[in-house]
Write a protein that holds these residues in place. Structure first.
Motif, PDB file in Angstrom:
ATOM      1  N   GLU A 110       0.885  -1.222  -0.042  1.00 35.38           N
ATOM      2  CA  GLU A 110      -0.031  -0.082  -0.147  1.00 35.38           C
ATOM      3  C   GLU A 110       0.949   1.319  -0.129  1.00 35.38           C
ATOM      4  O   GLU A 110       0.576   2.127  -0.823  1.00 35.38           O
ATOM      5  N   GLU A 111       1.947   1.333   0.773  1.00 36.50           N
ATOM      6  CA  GLU A 111       2.760   2.462   0.981  1.00 36.50           C
ATOM      7  C   GLU A 111       3.627   2.680  -0.336  1.00 36.50           C
ATOM      8  O   GLU A 111       3.914   3.679  -0.855  1.00 36.50           O
ATOM      9  N   GLU A 112       4.204   1.629  -0.798  1.00 37.46           N
ATOM     10  CA  GLU A 112       4.826   1.748  -2.010  1.00 37.46           C
ATOM     11  C   GLU A 112       4.062   2.233  -3.116  1.00 37.46           C
ATOM     12  O   GLU A 112       4.471   3.085  -3.966  1.00 37.46           O
ATOM     13  N   ARG A 113       2.794   1.902  -3.301  1.00 40.63           N
ATOM     14  CA  ARG A 113       1.944   2.196  -4.250  1.00 40.63           C
ATOM     15  C   ARG A 113       1.559   3.625  -4.184  1.00 40.63           C
ATOM     16  O   ARG A 113       1.512   4.651  -5.061  1.00 40.63           O
ATOM     17  N   GLU A 114       1.409   4.311  -2.752  1.00 38.42           N
ATOM     18  CA  GLU A 114       0.941   5.629  -2.435  1.00 38.42           C
ATOM     19  C   GLU A 114       2.288   6.510  -2.816  1.00 38.42           C
ATOM     20  O   GLU A 114       2.061   7.792  -3.382  1.00 38.42           O
ATOM     21  N   ALA A 115       3.493   5.941  -2.554  1.00 42.02           N
ATOM     22  CA  ALA A 115       4.661   6.755  -2.871  1.00 42.02           C
ATOM     23  C   ALA A 115       4.735   6.845  -4.427  1.00 42.02           C
ATOM     24  O   ALA A 115       5.171   7.838  -5.201  1.00 42.02           O
ATOM     25  N   ILE A 116       4.455   5.782  -5.459  1.00 42.31           N
ATOM     26  CA  ILE A 116       4.696   6.121  -6.779  1.00 42.31           C
ATOM     27  C   ILE A 116       3.677   7.064  -7.374  1.00 42.31           C
ATOM     28  O   ILE A 116       3.842   7.654  -8.237  1.00 42.31           O
ATOM     29  N   ILE A 117       2.335   6.882  -6.752  1.00 42.82           N
ATOM     30  CA  ILE A 117       1.494   7.648  -7.186  1.00 42.82           C
ATOM     31  C   ILE A 117       1.833   9.009  -6.908  1.00 42.82           C
ATOM     32  O   ILE A 117       1.621  10.157  -7.871  1.00 42.82           O
ATOM     33  N   ALA A 118       2.164   9.486  -5.621  1.00 38.12           N
ATOM     34  CA  ALA A 118       2.622  10.805  -5.391  1.00 38.12           C
ATOM     35  C   ALA A 118       3.807  11.074  -6.528  1.00 38.12           C
ATOM     36  O   ALA A 118       3.712  12.469  -6.751  1.00 38.12           O
ATOM     37  N   GLN A 119       4.798  10.338  -6.697  1.00 37.79           N
ATOM     38  CA  GLN A 119       5.911  10.750  -7.451  1.00 37.79           C
ATOM     39  C   GLN A 119       5.273  11.243  -8.924  1.00 37.79           C
ATOM     40  O   GLN A 119       5.614  11.900  -9.589  1.00 37.79           O
ATOM     41  N   ARG A 120       4.237  10.238  -9.345  1.00 35.97           N
ATOM     42  CA  ARG A 120       3.747  10.552 -10.685  1.00 35.97           C
ATOM     43  C   ARG A 120       3.145  11.998 -10.660  1.00 35.97           C
ATOM     44  O   ARG A 120       2.956  12.600 -11.783  1.00 35.97           O
ATOM     45  N   ARG A 121       2.171  12.084  -9.536  1.00 39.98           N
ATOM     46  CA  ARG A 121       1.314  13.323  -9.493  1.00 39.98           C
ATOM     47  C   ARG A 121       2.388  14.629  -9.510  1.00 39.98           C
ATOM     48  O   ARG A 121       2.135  15.685 -10.246  1.00 39.98           O
ATOM     49  N   ALA A 122       3.580  14.546  -8.749  1.00 42.42           N
ATOM     50  CA  ALA A 122       4.569  15.561  -8.636  1.00 42.42           C
ATOM     51  C   ALA A 122       5.185  15.731 -10.235  1.00 42.42           C
ATOM     52  O   ALA A 122       5.434  16.872 -10.292  1.00 42.42           O
ATOM     53  N   ALA A 123       5.745  14.692 -10.685  1.00 46.33           N
ATOM     54  CA  ALA A 123       6.019  14.732 -11.982  1.00 46.33           C
ATOM     55  C   ALA A 123       5.048  15.443 -13.052  1.00 46.33           C
ATOM     56  O   ALA A 123       5.477  16.331 -13.804  1.00 46.33           O
ATOM     57  N   ARG A 124       3.885  15.089 -12.905  1.00 44.02           N
ATOM     58  CA  ARG A 124       2.972  15.771 -13.998  1.00 44.02           C
ATOM     59  C   ARG A 124       2.964  17.256 -13.636  1.00 44.02           C
ATOM     60  O   ARG A 124       2.707  18.200 -14.494  1.00 44.02           O
ATOM     61  N   LEU A 125       2.804  17.518 -12.187  1.00 48.22           N
ATOM     62  CA  LEU A 125       2.811  19.111 -11.788  1.00 48.22           C
ATOM     63  C   LEU A 125       4.055  19.836 -12.348  1.00 48.22           C
ATOM     64  O   LEU A 125       3.815  21.067 -13.022  1.00 48.22           O
ATOM     65  N   THR A 126       5.219  19.236 -12.367  1.00 48.54           N
ATOM     66  CA  THR A 126       6.234  19.762 -12.614  1.00 48.54           C
ATOM     67  C   THR A 126       6.258  20.050 -14.342  1.00 48.54           C
ATOM     68  O   THR A 126       6.708  20.888 -14.715  1.00 48.54           O
ATOM     69  N   VAL A 127       6.112  19.048 -14.983  1.00 48.21           N
ATOM     70  CA  VAL A 127       5.884  19.111 -16.433  1.00 48.21           C
ATOM     71  C   VAL A 127       4.844  20.454 -16.722  1.00 48.21           C
ATOM     72  O   VAL A 127       4.884  21.051 -17.658  1.00 48.21           O
ATOM     73  N   ALA A 128       3.757  20.188 -16.049  1.00 48.73           N
ATOM     74  CA  ALA A 128       2.495  21.320 -16.338  1.00 48.73           C
ATOM     75  C   ALA A 128       2.909  22.676 -15.673  1.00 48.73           C
ATOM     76  O   ALA A 128       2.466  23.914 -16.513  1.00 48.73           O
ATOM     77  N   GLY A 129       3.596  22.860 -14.757  1.00 42.84           N
ATOM     78  CA  GLY A 129       3.911  24.092 -14.130  1.00 42.84           C
ATOM     79  C   GLY A 129       5.196  24.725 -14.827  1.00 42.84           C
ATOM     80  O   GLY A 129       5.211  25.966 -15.138  1.00 42.84           O
TER      81      GLY A 129
END
Length: 100
Positions: free
Chosen positions: A81-100
């Motif tokens: 569960e924790e590993e999936r949460e971390a990956i989802i957070a990383q992907r979200r941050a990467a999208r925000l970095t690209v969009a921002g």
């Protein structure tokens, strides 16, 4: 609870990979923690579940499905569960970095 809006429709081709899962005939309790499970017992159960996943021919399909629907419970595709949460957070941050 999983985000049901992210689930694909009932198309057999999208789900057929599940028939090949190494976990298919195993007890669910191996992959989902009982209430109150902590510490060494939880780590041992997770490691045992991951060992099954590591021998599974459809591990990556399982992992990507769990990440896509944000499965909140259990070991899926070799990830806790924790590993999936971390990956989802990383992907979200990467999208925000690209969009921002």
């Amino acid at each position: 609870m999983a985000e049901l809006s992210r689930l694909p429709g009932p198309v057999m081709d999208l789900w057929e990979w599940q028939f090949e899962g190494a976990c298919r005939d195993l007890d669910d309790s191996m992959f989902f923690h009982p209430e109150g499970e902590r510490g060494a017992a939880r780590r041992r159960r997770i490691e045992a579940a991951k060992a099954v996943c590591n021998s599974c021919p459809v591990m990556m399909q399982c992992r990507e499905q769990a990440l896509a629907i944000r499965e909140p419970y259990g070991v899926w595709g070799g990830l806790s569960e924790e590993e999936r949460e971390a990956i989802i957070a990383q992907r979200r941050a990467a999208r925000l970095t690209v969009a921002g």
